[in-house]
Design a protein around this motif. Structure first.
Motif: not given
Length: 175
Positions: A1-8, A117-121, A144-148, A151-159
């Motif tokens: 499953m894909t979880l999406r985080l938008i940081l503004i 900066n910490a979350l993106v691969t 990931l299946d759950k937000w918990r 980890q740092p450097r696990l996210g793919e920056c989509k935009a």
């Protein structure tokens, strides 16, 4: 499953009263224009959160309201004093408590930019990502299946976008 985080990061705020309460500062005209542009961009790109976590400061609430006014679906808005000038770990803790697929956070620097900066691969090639200017917005996907489990450097920056990318340099002339 894909979880999406938008940081503004909140939009540009007014310093018309340099001795005023920081928590109560509102957006200036440029900030209002920028937040609306980010909301329009999010709607066009279908980056619509299920929930929007927002600092309880006036400038973040105004930023969130202007963004939400541009979205067809209305995410649940959750205000939190914990996000006001929060450290990245505090913001991440609030995100990890969520159960929806797409979460947006409207917060303050340096915490919001440091978390992005910490979350993106791999950081985006944008020259403003490292300093995360006002109303900068990053969309990060996690397989990931759950937000918990974030980890740092696990996210793919989509935009990654800043208001100037959307409305040009003429925005700096708006008071």
């Amino acid at each position: 499953m894909t979880l999406r985080l938008i940081l503004i990061r909140h939009a540009k705020s007014s310093w018309s009263d340099p001795f005023g309460d920081d928590h109560e500062r509102v957006l200036n005209k440029r900030g209002q224009t920028s937040a609306t542009a980010i909301g329009t961009w999010m709607a066009q790109e279908t980056y619509v959160p299920d929930v929007m976590l927002c600092s309880d400061a006036a400038r973040t609430q105004e930023t969130a309201d202007l963004i939400l006014s541009e979205l067809s679906a209305q995410p649940k808005l959750q205000l939190s004093g914990r996000i006001y000038h929060a450290a990245p770990d505090t913001i991440l803790d609030l995100v990890q408590q969520q159960t929806v697929k797409t979460v947006a956070v409207v917060g303050h620097n340096p915490g919001i930019g440091m978390l992005a900066n910490a979350l993106v691969t791999t950081p985006p090639a944008h020259h403003r990502f490292s300093d995360y200017p006002t109303c900068a917005t990053t969309v990060i996907d996690f397989e990931l299946d759950k937000w918990r489990d974030i980890q740092p450097r696990l996210g793919e920056c989509k935009a990654f976008v800043v208001p100037r990318d959307l409305i040009g340099t003429s925005a700096q002339d708006i008071e």
